[in-house]
Design a protein around this motif. Structure first.
Motif, PDB file in Angstrom:
ATOM      1  N   UNK A  50      94.970  71.741 101.155  1.00 12.55           N
ATOM      2  CA  UNK A  50      93.878  71.698 102.122  1.00 12.55           C
ATOM      3  C   UNK A  50      93.701  73.064 102.784  1.00 12.55           C
ATOM      4  N   UNK A  51      94.801  73.670 103.213  1.00 17.30           N
ATOM      5  CA  UNK A  51      94.711  74.968 103.870  1.00 17.30           C
ATOM      6  C   UNK A  51      94.100  76.027 102.960  1.00 17.30           C
ATOM      7  N   UNK A  52      94.562  76.022 101.718  1.00 13.71           N
ATOM      8  CA  UNK A  52      94.098  77.063 100.800  1.00 13.71           C
ATOM      9  C   UNK A  52      92.620  76.892 100.438  1.00 13.71           C
ATOM     10  N   UNK A  53      92.226  75.659 100.221  1.00 15.08           N
ATOM     11  CA  UNK A  53      90.818  75.428  99.858  1.00 15.08           C
ATOM     12  C   UNK A  53      89.916  75.735 101.055  1.00 15.08           C
ATOM     13  N   UNK A  54      90.386  75.367 102.248  1.00 14.54           N
ATOM     14  CA  UNK A  54      89.582  75.657 103.440  1.00 14.54           C
ATOM     15  C   UNK A  54      89.414  77.171 103.585  1.00 14.54           C
ATOM     16  N   UNK A  55      90.526  77.902 103.393  1.00 11.34           N
ATOM     17  CA  UNK A  55      90.459  79.357 103.515  1.00 11.34           C
ATOM     18  C   UNK A  55      89.478  79.941 102.493  1.00 11.34           C
ATOM     19  N   UNK A  56      89.489  79.387 101.283  1.00 12.13           N
ATOM     20  CA  UNK A  56      88.580  79.864 100.233  1.00 12.13           C
ATOM     21  C   UNK A  56      87.126  79.723 100.662  1.00 12.13           C
ATOM     22  N   UNK A  58      85.889  79.253 103.690  1.00 12.30           N
ATOM     23  CA  UNK A  58      85.560  80.049 104.869  1.00 12.30           C
ATOM     24  C   UNK A  58      85.256  81.493 104.436  1.00 12.30           C
ATOM     25  N   UNK A  59      86.100  82.026 103.564  1.00 13.36           N
ATOM     26  CA  UNK A  59      85.864  83.389 103.070  1.00 13.36           C
ATOM     27  C   UNK A  59      84.564  83.486 102.297  1.00 13.36           C
ATOM     28  N   UNK A  60      84.261  82.435 101.561  1.00  6.23           N
ATOM     29  CA  UNK A  60      83.030  82.429 100.774  1.00  6.23           C
ATOM     30  C   UNK A  60      81.822  82.652 101.682  1.00  6.23           C
ATOM     31  N   UNK A  61      81.863  82.049 102.887  1.00  2.00           N
ATOM     32  CA  UNK A  61      80.746  82.238 103.809  1.00  2.00           C
ATOM     33  C   UNK A  61      80.827  83.595 104.493  1.00  2.00           C
TER      34      UNK A  61
END
Lengths: 189, 368
Positions: A50-56, A58-61
């Motif tokens: 969950x943390x890693x996908x969320x970080x991905x 967020x960075x995408x935006x």
């Protein structure tokens, strides 16, 4: 907003680069399952995945104007999450299972291909396989949302018919499917 | 490799210090690692999806966005309420919005002028025609005209597309041509009596020339002549900026200009002006995008984008005020309405006013 489901992957990326939040949301909806399942497989831990996908995402935006002009968002997203996960692995201690697994893989005489085009192809195959392994409902929703990616001309060629027939059929089908989909997929968000 | 070396491999990968072989090994390991079945339910995955969504840095969807803040309605503009589900779904317009009629993209439109001067309007539900000495058919086999009884020798025909049109033609030798908007191709109905296969082009077309052992295929345009034996390439002779661009994908062609000559290799393109010919590497994806059903621009100025737009959507363009020199990158389907493309550009602070004059001629005003 549901209309963004008819945009192709490359249209969504173009719109995202220019700061379109609807396109960003559509990309998230379209790719979340695929990316999360990939991360979960590697990490086997819900919270870490969950943390890693969320970080991905967020960075995408936050770095949206720096996204390279890619034709294949799935490849771009999987590569990004790979880099994050490998970085995570790097910080584990020497007895961790990842390091042991890599050691065994290397010692089994596995030789990797360094040809750039072959590696691109390998990545695409991996993604195709991952899509096929998605739970049924998720796979169908994913494939439907990417259907518009093929131009009508290409579809007509494949089906040996005319473009206008394809266009009529797709618009008719999308109308019906949209009604059905909204119950299965959009309602969950 | 021992455990310490494996750990070092991870560290060096992060630092960009690996060899290509080491990088590839690590990545291969990564992709096959842990690929066995997961034990998390789809419902749980969806729930996590929703949780993460709430934390994302965008404003959540109920916000009303005025999508046409760059477009003003003026007296000459036709005002329509949207009946089409297609447009409403794409932009989720609040119901009281007054908007301008959208512009539909081009399609399969062309006319064919025969040797006797007769002009045929070709069907927009078909995508191409096949030329043979004894008959003329659509690509799906439907007959247009039959000359078998008339004993006509090779006669000249002209295939012509308007703004917003495109069409394909298969010439008597099997050469396939995709004709873009606002273009004409002049060719004979038979190549048998000549030593060469000669056609003339204005505008833009993509060619897949059928191989012929002895008869070169020759394409004449305003600024140049291209000669081939059998190959695939695109010629853009709209002469935007006084330049004809020939892009080669397969085979080999020679390009002869008014005062210069060049031979192209696959992946190259020639830029022919009245003065000379320059050869450079082509961006095949972008230069052939039109033939693959896309409008694509890479590091393009607003003016060059608008030239493509004007031809495909059949509208006039006018500029007001000073526009910046910035360049744009983007790719959308050729089947998109104009609004889709304008929407992308609006985010870069370019504004548009779409109007229609008394003769139903559409005009797009572009301003900062």
């Amino acid at each position: 907003m549901s209309g963004y489901a008819t945009f192709s992957d490359s249209e969504l990326i173009s719109l995202l680069r220019e700061g379109n939040e609807h396109a960003y949301t559509e990309i998230y909806k379209r790719y979340f399952n695929l990316i999360f399942i990939h991360a979960y497989k590697k990490l086997r831990d819900e919270d870490q995945a969950k943390d890693i996908v969320q970080e991905l995402f967020v960075n995408l935006w936050e770095k949206r104007d720096k996204i390279p002009f890619v034709n294949n968002p799935a490849g771009y997203l999987i590569t990004s999450v790979k880099n994050t996960i490998l970085n995570f692995f790097e910080h584990q201690n020497v007895e961790s299972k990842y390091i042991i697994s890599l050691k065994e893989y290397a010692n089994n005489g596995n030789i990797a291909n360094t040809d750039y085009y072959l590696r691109e192809k390998q990545l695409l195959l991996y993604i195709d396989l991952a899509i096929n392994q998605l739970p049924n409902k998720m796979r169908k929703a994913f494939e439907l949302s990417r259907k518009e990616n093929l131009s009508n001309r290409e579809i007509a060629k494949k089906l040996n018919t005319t473009e206008s027939n394809v266009s009529k059929h797709i618009h008719g089908a999308v109308k019906i499917l949209r009604a059905k989909l909204s119950m299965v997929f959009f309602a969950t968000f | 490799m021992n455990a310490e070396e494996a750990k070092q491999l991870f560290i060096r990968y992060q630092g960009g210090e690996c060899t290509e072989a080491e990088k590839a090994l690590l990545e291969d390991w990564y992709f096959q690692y842990n690929e066995h079945e997961i034990n998390i339910t789809p419902e749980r995955i969806e729930a996590i999806g929703k949780l993460i969504y709430k934390e994302l840095p965008i404003v959540q969807p109920q916000k009303k966005i005025n999508l046409w803040h760059g477009v003003a309605a003026i007296a000459a503009i036709m005002v329509l309420t949207i009946g089409s589900w297609y447009l409403i779904d794409r932009f989720a317009l609040p119901s009281k919005q007054i908007i301008v009629q959208d512009v539909r993209p081009g399609g399969n439109k062309a006319t064919l002028t025969l040797a006797n001067g007769e002009t045929l309007n070709l069907s927009s539900t078909k995508s191409g025609i096949i030329i043979e000495a004894e008959k003329l058919t659509y690509q799906d086999g439907t007959l247009i005209a039959d000359y078998s009884r008339k004993n006509i020798k090779s006669a000249q025909q002209i295939l012509s597309t308007p703004n917003g049109g495109q069409y394909q033609v298969i010439l008597p030798d099997g050469t396939k041509v995709w004709l873009n908007a606002a273009s004409t191709l002049t060719y004979p109905s038979s190549f048998t009596d000549a030593n060469t296969r000669v056609v003339a082009l204005t505008g833009e077309a993509y060619f897949e020339v059928a191989h012929h052992l002895t008869k070169p295929f020759i394409i004449k345009t305003n600024l140049q002549t291209v000669q081939v034996l059998g190959t695939h390439f695109n010629i853009n002779s709209y002469n935007d900026n006084g330049t004809t661009i020939t892009t080669l994908t397969e085979g080999s062609v020679s390009v002869t200009g008014l005062s210069d000559k060049a031979i192209l290799k696959p992946g190259q393109q020639s830029l022919t002006t009245a003065k000379n010919i320059e050869v450079q590497n082509a961006d095949l994806e972008t230069d052939l995008a039109w033939k693959n059903g896309k409008i694509e621009f890479r590091d393009a100025s607003i003016q060059s984008i608008m030239k493509q737009v004007s031809r495909w959507y059949d509208i006039d363009i006018a500029y007001q005020g000073e526009l910046s020199n910035r360049v744009f990158n983007g790719s959308i389907s050729r089947d998109s309405n104009l609004s889709v493309l304008l929407k992308i550009l609006t985010y870069s602070d370019i504004n548009f006013i779409l109007s229609q004059d008394g003769h139903s001629r559409k005009k797009l005003i572009v301003k900062p």
